[in-house]
Each structure stands twice: as structure tokens, then as C-alpha cells.
Design a protein around this motif. Sequence first.
Motif, mmCIF file in Angstrom:
data_model
loop_
_atom_site.group_PDB
_atom_site.id
_atom_site.type_symbol
_atom_site.label_atom_id
_atom_site.label_comp_id
_atom_site.label_asym_id
_atom_site.label_seq_id
_atom_site.Cartn_x
_atom_site.Cartn_y
_atom_site.Cartn_z
ATOM 1 N N PHE A 80 0.910 -1.165 0.000
ATOM 2 C CA PHE A 80 0.000 0.000 0.000
ATOM 3 C C PHE A 80 0.937 1.200 0.000
ATOM 4 O O PHE A 80 2.113 1.066 0.331
ATOM 5 C CB PHE A 80 -0.862 -0.003 1.278
ATOM 6 C CG PHE A 80 -0.066 -0.358 2.497
ATOM 7 C CD1 PHE A 80 0.741 0.579 3.118
ATOM 8 C CD2 PHE A 80 -0.057 -1.658 2.996
ATOM 9 C CE1 PHE A 80 1.513 0.244 4.213
ATOM 10 C CE2 PHE A 80 0.732 -1.997 4.093
ATOM 11 C CZ PHE A 80 1.516 -1.036 4.692
ATOM 12 N N THR A 139 -0.244 4.283 14.545
ATOM 13 C CA THR A 139 -0.676 3.408 13.439
ATOM 14 C C THR A 139 -2.151 3.038 13.586
ATOM 15 O O THR A 139 -2.735 3.181 14.667
ATOM 16 C CB THR A 139 0.130 2.079 13.448
ATOM 17 O OG1 THR A 139 -0.094 1.461 14.715
ATOM 18 C CG2 THR A 139 1.608 2.296 13.214
ATOM 19 N N ALA A 140 -2.691 2.486 12.516
ATOM 20 C CA ALA A 140 -4.079 2.009 12.572
ATOM 21 C C ALA A 140 -4.194 0.847 13.548
ATOM 22 O O ALA A 140 -5.235 0.665 14.187
ATOM 23 C CB ALA A 140 -4.530 1.578 11.179
ATOM 24 N N SER A 141 -3.130 0.057 13.672
ATOM 25 C CA SER A 141 -3.179 -1.079 14.607
ATOM 26 C C SER A 141 -3.445 -0.582 16.027
ATOM 27 O O SER A 141 -4.251 -1.164 16.763
ATOM 28 C CB SER A 141 -1.858 -1.857 14.587
ATOM 29 O OG SER A 141 -1.553 -2.280 13.289
ATOM 30 N N HIS A 183 -7.945 -6.870 8.160
ATOM 31 C CA HIS A 183 -6.489 -6.829 8.353
ATOM 32 C C HIS A 183 -6.088 -7.604 9.610
ATOM 33 O O HIS A 183 -6.843 -7.682 10.582
ATOM 34 C CB HIS A 183 -6.054 -5.362 8.485
ATOM 35 C CG HIS A 183 -4.576 -5.189 8.491
ATOM 36 N ND1 HIS A 183 -3.852 -5.003 9.644
ATOM 37 C CD2 HIS A 183 -3.683 -5.202 7.474
ATOM 38 C CE1 HIS A 183 -2.572 -4.886 9.339
ATOM 39 N NE2 HIS A 183 -2.444 -5.003 8.024
ATOM 40 N N SER A 185 -4.315 -6.800 11.930
ATOM 41 C CA SER A 185 -4.241 -6.000 13.163
ATOM 42 C C SER A 185 -5.498 -6.196 14.027
ATOM 43 O O SER A 185 -5.458 -5.937 15.233
ATOM 44 C CB SER A 185 -4.067 -4.513 12.837
ATOM 45 O OG SER A 185 -5.087 -4.073 11.970
ATOM 46 N N THR A 236 -14.312 -2.910 7.501
ATOM 47 C CA THR A 236 -13.163 -2.396 6.761
ATOM 48 C C THR A 236 -13.643 -1.624 5.540
ATOM 49 O O THR A 236 -14.440 -2.137 4.755
ATOM 50 C CB THR A 236 -12.260 -3.554 6.287
ATOM 51 O OG1 THR A 236 -12.042 -4.447 7.386
ATOM 52 C CG2 THR A 236 -10.927 -3.027 5.784
ATOM 53 N N GLY A 238 -11.940 -0.567 2.441
ATOM 54 C CA GLY A 238 -10.677 -0.717 1.717
ATOM 55 C C GLY A 238 -9.829 -1.827 2.316
ATOM 56 O O GLY A 238 -8.848 -1.557 3.013
ATOM 57 N N THR A 240 -7.122 -4.824 2.769
ATOM 58 C CA THR A 240 -5.710 -4.792 2.373
ATOM 59 C C THR A 240 -5.484 -5.540 1.064
ATOM 60 O O THR A 240 -4.760 -5.063 0.192
ATOM 61 C CB THR A 240 -4.851 -5.403 3.505
ATOM 62 O OG1 THR A 240 -5.264 -4.801 4.730
ATOM 63 C CG2 THR A 240 -3.377 -5.146 3.285
ATOM 64 N N ASP A 265 -12.204 0.426 10.097
ATOM 65 C CA ASP A 265 -10.794 0.454 9.714
ATOM 66 C C ASP A 265 -10.726 0.882 8.246
ATOM 67 O O ASP A 265 -11.002 0.099 7.342
ATOM 68 C CB ASP A 265 -10.192 -0.947 9.901
ATOM 69 C CG ASP A 265 -8.764 -1.038 9.378
ATOM 70 O OD1 ASP A 265 -8.196 -0.001 8.986
ATOM 71 O OD2 ASP A 265 -8.212 -2.158 9.369
ATOM 72 N N ALA A 267 -7.896 2.320 6.948
ATOM 73 C CA ALA A 267 -6.479 2.719 7.020
ATOM 74 C C ALA A 267 -5.995 3.341 5.715
ATOM 75 O O ALA A 267 -5.459 4.443 5.701
ATOM 76 C CB ALA A 267 -5.620 1.519 7.411
ATOM 77 N N ASN A 294 -5.241 6.425 7.736
ATOM 78 C CA ASN A 294 -3.822 6.773 7.849
ATOM 79 C C ASN A 294 -3.389 7.825 6.832
ATOM 80 O O ASN A 294 -3.138 7.484 5.676
ATOM 81 C CB ASN A 294 -2.953 5.525 7.608
ATOM 82 C CG ASN A 294 -2.988 4.540 8.750
ATOM 83 O OD1 ASN A 294 -3.452 4.875 9.833
ATOM 84 N ND2 ASN A 294 -2.486 3.355 8.523
ATOM 85 N N HIS A 296 -0.617 8.698 6.754
ATOM 86 C CA HIS A 296 0.718 8.218 6.370
ATOM 87 C C HIS A 296 0.660 7.177 5.243
ATOM 88 O O HIS A 296 1.688 6.740 4.756
ATOM 89 C CB HIS A 296 1.514 7.707 7.571
ATOM 90 C CG HIS A 296 1.066 6.395 8.181
ATOM 91 N ND1 HIS A 296 0.885 6.229 9.528
ATOM 92 C CD2 HIS A 296 0.810 5.186 7.645
ATOM 93 C CE1 HIS A 296 0.531 4.994 9.789
ATOM 94 N NE2 HIS A 296 0.475 4.327 8.654
ATOM 95 N N LYS A 297 -0.539 6.781 4.875
ATOM 96 C CA LYS A 297 -0.622 5.871 3.735
ATOM 97 C C LYS A 297 -0.838 6.650 2.444
ATOM 98 O O LYS A 297 -0.070 6.530 1.507
ATOM 99 C CB LYS A 297 -1.760 4.863 3.934
ATOM 100 C CG LYS A 297 -1.376 3.683 4.821
ATOM 101 C CD LYS A 297 -2.363 2.546 4.708
ATOM 102 C CE LYS A 297 -1.787 1.232 5.199
ATOM 103 N NZ LYS A 297 -1.544 1.170 6.630
HETATM 104 N N1 PLP Z 1 -5.851 -1.917 8.229
HETATM 105 C C1 PLP Z 1 -5.772 -2.012 6.899
HETATM 106 C C2 PLP Z 1 -7.026 -2.164 6.097
HETATM 107 C C3 PLP Z 1 -4.520 -1.968 6.264
HETATM 108 O O1 PLP Z 1 -4.450 -2.087 4.934
HETATM 109 C C4 PLP Z 1 -3.371 -1.807 7.048
HETATM 110 C C5 PLP Z 1 -2.079 -1.753 6.380
HETATM 111 O O2 PLP Z 1 -1.265 -2.580 6.427
HETATM 112 C C6 PLP Z 1 -3.511 -1.727 8.439
HETATM 113 C C7 PLP Z 1 -4.762 -1.779 8.997
HETATM 114 C C8 PLP Z 1 -2.341 -1.590 9.356
HETATM 115 O O3 PLP Z 1 -1.905 -0.264 9.364
HETATM 116 P P1 PLP Z 1 -0.810 0.234 10.400
HETATM 117 O O4 PLP Z 1 0.501 -0.190 9.858
HETATM 118 O O5 PLP Z 1 -0.990 1.720 10.411
HETATM 119 O O6 PLP Z 1 -1.099 -0.394 11.711
#
Ligand code: PLP
Length: 483
Positions: A80, A139-141, A183, A185, A236, A238, A240, A265, A267, A294, A296-297
Motif C-alpha cells: 500500500f 498506526t491504525a493497529s 487486516h 491487526s 473495513t 478498503g 488490504t 478500519d 487505514a 492513515n 501516512h498511507k
Molecule cells: N488496516 C488495513 C485495512 C490496512 O491495509 C493496514 C495496512 O497494512 C492496516 C490496517 C495496518 O496499518 P498500520 O501499519 O498503520 O497499523
Amino acid sequence: MDAETFRRFGYQAVDWVADYMKRVEQLPVLPSVAPGDISRQLPDTAPEAGEPMEQMLADFEKIILPGVTHWNHPRFFAYFPANHSGPAILAEILSAGLGINGMVWQSCPAATELEEKMMEWLRRLLGLPESFKGTIQDTASTATLCALICARERLTEFATNAKGLQDQSGAGKLRIYTSEEAHSSIEKGVKIVGLGAENLVSVAVDSDRAMQPGDLEYKIHADLAQGHRPCAVVATVGTTSSTAIDPLRPLGEIADRFGLWLHVDAALAGSAAILPEKKWLIDGVEKAHSFVFNPHKWLFTNFDCSAFFCREPDTLIRSLTILPEYLKTSHDQQVTNYRDWGIQLGRRFRALKLWFVLRWFGAQGLRERLRAHLQMAQDFKTWVEEAPDFEILAPVPLQTICFRFNPSGTNAGNPPDEEELDVWNKDLLDAVNATGEVFMTHTRLENRFCLRLSVGQIQTQSKDVEHAWKLLQKSARKIYRSA
Ligand code: PLP
């Protein structure tokens, strides 16, 4: 280091970054190093005496650079996006220069107040409800972990924080629902909050790989019948693998009906909600209790910067609050103390880079760049669809294309079986990545190995996507001829 020495090397470092931005295209996207190659060149212990900066900068170029995967290369199409930008880098320098810790308002009032304002700017840009209050997480996590803690505490009336999970062993298991495509996470978060991975319920997806509301409802009923305690849904926007979009409105209605926390989520995909034509992605978001995306993404803000919004900030604060004597201040009743909005006490000044990014590009500039990425993805999708020996494997609502080489349609002899296609596509991925001209990754959809092209780096242009497509075609035919 005195100020003048810092200035001298600082100019060198900035020159280095400016040159890097210009020449990154000439570097191989993926480094050709083997495991241990970098480590072998580094001493086993820290130096006893200080070393000259000239030597350190030279070693950076000689040892580190050859081992770098260039995420900001225009032909980085893997995973990503994690894009940087000039304004974000400059803000990072200023933030490092200040070296503050924004754990409470008093520890750096500007950091807290700028963060409040930036989260409000983002909220308005995305069109999130006014009741959503935001904070920046790493982070999203981490944001998802906070959402799961809120959900757990809300359902157990804050008893888990006080007594721990052991005390409620007789009360039925707390259950979290998310789609098969969610994801990793989410699972990690469920483990960390002590609910146990076995209590993460996998909800079926439809042919577009989006969560099926009907299956969610069915699984909640089944759990209730067994005496479990449905706790939260993680949707979610979008995914991953293929950027599938879970339908927030019906999921929110179900969450409402059963009193569950709904966490979204988004992200990667959340950034797209700044586009009026993509607002449908988050239709129904007002039903969510929390939402993360994010910058940052895919919003040109250097890693790390994750925007976390909560509809019930009181639940978040109550779940995470700590107040030792040494952190009490006379302003506590009037101000936001972000230490209570996340896991860590210490907090970086991340709002500064958001401020710089949002002001430098303007909303219009950001929208133009996202639209350009989306257009490139649609162009690539069309080329794949029109090629007789490639096929699209998932819808393309955003900037990621899932596809594979499949010459069945062109083959006069026996069509290849799934196993053969997997092998050819793995070989194809290895072959294009080995050129150093592009970097792509893969996923599995319906147990089929599929290639992913993710567009979203700041320097990526149409010519780069075309380059990837030509390289894929050339390499695929070579593999097929030699098969
Ligand atoms: N959620 C989704 C849908 C993602 O695509 C990602 C990316 O890897 C994440 C969570 C994790 O993001 P982060 O690295 O900010 O924890």
C-alpha cells in the motif's frame, strides 16, 4: 554538537534528501541484498569514542542505502502507499528540532491545540459527523486496539479495567465480528485486549469481498443462543488485499440493534473520502463509534500519522485514563490531555506535519493527486481487461488492482490448471521484481495467487504504470514460452 556544526551537516542532510527525491527513480526499487548483508557491515558494539559526522554520512550512503526498499520510488507498487512529501519532511525536521513530548497540554500546549485543530480539519475534509473527536495515533493497529478496549469496557461497564477478565469467567464470552478479509491487526488487537483469538468471529464476504450483513446478523444470533456476549463489529473500508468496501450503513444498523461498538478500519481508503465522488465509501459512517485512517498511507504525510476518531470520546478517555500525582496540572479541567486518548504516555508532535501538508497542497491539491492515482488504476485495469492473456480478479473501487496472468483464452491446447497458474504468476512476480524497475506484491483471493498493483506514491505518473504493464506483459510471455 554545537549549533554551527549542526547547521553545516544539516544543510548537507537536506541537500541529500532533495537529491534523493530527484534521483530515486534511477535506483532499483527493491534492493538486491541477501539476509545479513547489511548487518555484516556493522560493528557488534557501539563505538567507545565519538566518530566524525563525515564518516557517518558516508556510511549511510555506502551501507544503508543499498539495503533500502524505496517506498517513494515512482514505480513502488507493493503493499500500500506510504508516501512522503516535501512539506511533511520539513515539518518532521522542525518537530525533531523542538524535541517536545506532548503527553499533556502543559507539556506542549501548541502540540495539543494544533492536533485538535488538525483533527477537526480532517473531520470536515472527510465529511465525518460533528460528534467525532479525533486524535493522532502512531498506526491504525494502535487505533483499532484502542477501539477494542473501548468496546470491551463499554460492554463490561468498565469492570474489566478494574478487575480483569478472569473475574468474569462465568459471564459468557465477549465476541468481536469482522470479515474474512479484515487486516491482521484486528486479530492482534483482540489477542492483546485479552479476548482471545477464538472469540474473533469471521463473517463471510460477498463476491466483491465485502462483509455480508446477513451473515453478521446470523452469527450474532448464533452467539447469543450460546450465551456469548456480542461486543463489537470491525468493518473495513478498503481491505488490504483488494480494497473491498464493507457496507457501513447496514452493518451500523445491525450494530445499533444489538448494542455493539462499530469500529471502521479505513487505514488506506479513508483518504479517498476527501473526494466528493468517493463519499459513498463511508456512507453510514455516522453509525460508527470509531473510525481510523492513515494520512501516512495515502495523504502525503510521512509515516507515522494515523487519524483516529471517536464518537464517544468519554468512553475512550474513561477506558484509558491514568492520573498519577506527577501528571496533574491546574489546567486539567479546561484542556485536552491526549495522554488519555491512546496507549502511550509520550507523544510526538505529529500534528505539525499534517498542518504543513494540508496547507501546502490545499484540499484541492490533495484531491487532484488522489484523482490522478485513481485514474492510473482505472487505466491499468482497462489494459488488463483488454489483454487476452491477463484477467482482473477483483473490483477496482480505488487504487489497487488484483489481477493475474492467465493465457487460457489464447491457448489452443489444454488450459492450464489453477496450480500451474499459481506457479506462473509467482514466477512472474519474482521476474518483474528482480529487474529492480518495479516492486509489486501479491495476495490470495478465493485461493488464487494474484498479483497486486497498488498506485499511490507521490511521484508516480502514468508513464510509470505503463512501464509496469509493459514489463509484466514481456515477462509473462517469456515465462509462458519456457513453460
Ligand atoms: N488496516 C488495513 C485495512 C490496512 O491495509 C493496514 C495496512 O497494512 C492496516 C490496517 C495496518 O496499518 P498500520 O501499519 O498503520 O497499523
